[in-house]
Design an enzyme around this catalytic site. Sequence first.
Site, PDB file in Angstrom:
ATOM      1  N   SER A  91       6.985   3.189   6.547  1.00 39.55           N
ATOM      2  CA  SER A  91       6.516   2.216   5.501  1.00 39.55           C
ATOM      3  C   SER A  91       7.779   1.591   4.556  1.00 39.55           C
ATOM      4  CB  SER A  91       5.837   3.173   4.326  1.00 39.55           C
ATOM      5  OG  SER A  91       4.570   3.270   4.748  1.00 39.55           O
ATOM      6  N   SER A 125       3.790   0.574   3.983  1.00 37.95           N
ATOM      7  CA  SER A 125       2.800   0.318   2.618  1.00 37.95           C
ATOM      8  C   SER A 125       4.124  -0.256   1.851  1.00 37.95           C
ATOM      9  CB  SER A 125       2.439   1.652   2.232  1.00 37.95           C
ATOM     10  OG  SER A 125       3.419   2.610   2.088  1.00 37.95           O
ATOM     11  N   LYS A 163       7.189   0.438  -6.493  1.00 34.25           N
ATOM     12  CA  LYS A 163       6.302   0.626  -5.510  1.00 34.25           C
ATOM     13  C   LYS A 163       4.977   1.444  -6.310  1.00 34.25           C
ATOM     14  CE  LYS A 163       4.772   2.385  -1.024  1.00 34.25           C
ATOM     15  NZ  LYS A 163       5.253   2.859   0.231  1.00 34.25           N
TER      16      LYS A 163
END
Length: 475
Positions: free
Chosen positions: A180, A156, A81
Amino acid sequence: MTEISALSATELSAKIRSGTVSSVEVVTAYLQRIDALNGAINAIVSRVDTDLVLAEAQACDADLVAGRWRGFLHGMPLAVKDLSEVAGIRCTYGSPLFADFIPDFDDIHVERMRAAGAIFIGKTNTPEWGFGSHSYNPVFGTTRNPYDLTKSAGGSSGGAAAGLAARLLPLADGSDMMGSLRNPAAFNNVVGFRPSFGRVPSGPGPDLYQHQLSTAGPMGRSVRDVAALLAIQSGYDARDPWSLPLEPMELGEQPSWRGRRIGWLGDYGGYLPFEAGVLDLDRSALKVFEDLGMAVDEVLPDFDMDRLWWAWTTLRSWLTVGSMQAIYEDPARRALLKPEILWEIRHGLRVTAADIHEASKIRSAWYKTCLSLFETYDFLILPSAQVFPFDADMPWPREVDGRKMDTYHRWMEVVIGPSMAGLPVAAMPAGFAGNGTSGLPNGIQIVGPPRGDRETLRLALAYEEATDWLKRSAR
């Protein structure tokens, strides 16, 4: 889909270790699939040069020939990520301010993934600085949902979830402050796991004590894959004073769930708005637990949820100021921050010491309320998201079921309860909109008691084995 990319990470790890497939074959298959599909989805960003990746794969194969197995991720291609640092790979945080930043270190959980044999092929897309549950930013653009390219992949950890759904990755890491790891799992029909606070060490970073709302964690296409990655990421590290000792995460044989109890929190007695069809879909998933022999009761916590929201926004915005005030005070850099970040900072600048103390007391009272619920119930169930995947060209839902959203993140309020209590949560698919077999996906949160990560994963596995949602690939 090639046979290799259709394999679970657990199956793939075993085949690499046995020599049934080589790392070079695995990496090549995944890179070819990324080349074919990622242009439309935009899940993988900052790609590492193919020759460098293949050279790493060849080194992994040579290690196996020499009898050296690095671990579960040996020779497996992964993308981290883009809020976490990976030495030698660009880390932008989705911000033009860091569009060319290349760190020379790994985050702790990345360091552990590397030691277990992972080959890092790039990063997964994320919202700017991780703010908002929709993965778009001015550096790389928008990540789109593999089930419908006109829709959001969530955030996210949206790039991670979309990459898994499209079989561009065998496993993925993510992080979770406000859903997220959970919202993208729901939007992409994959598994996300928010560990107990402290289970996965954080850092390195300048603040070792105050950031207690977010955590790194695993995502995958199956619960066993997620448990295997969590075992790699977790365990005590002296660099993180909150980190917990290593505990076994092997799921083993399924126990009997008969007689165990689940509390369904739903919409908190009408407190939360939901898009039409979401609650019906999630309620239909409750029958899976009943078929396992569990009792499911609707329960309404004795708590002022509006006060919990106030405490959440107070702590979140205060933490945002702590990490971003220097950028905000520079007019040139401030101009490159999106409106939602500016909202957080401006809100946080008004927070007083008395506000922080009051928010902490509210958070403590909420934790005690959760403990009282776990005296009656073994697990709690919540929806993972209040809406189905929305238009990818829309920054965030402005209205849910006729109710105006007063902040950019109010539409995801359903996820804050477990975050505030630091509880383990498995985000699992609940099916698809419409008749439950087609349309856009959504999901549920299986919330476990404090530090009950393994038992939460074991129940998630039982749920997975009783359904077929995870078998339905997006591409």
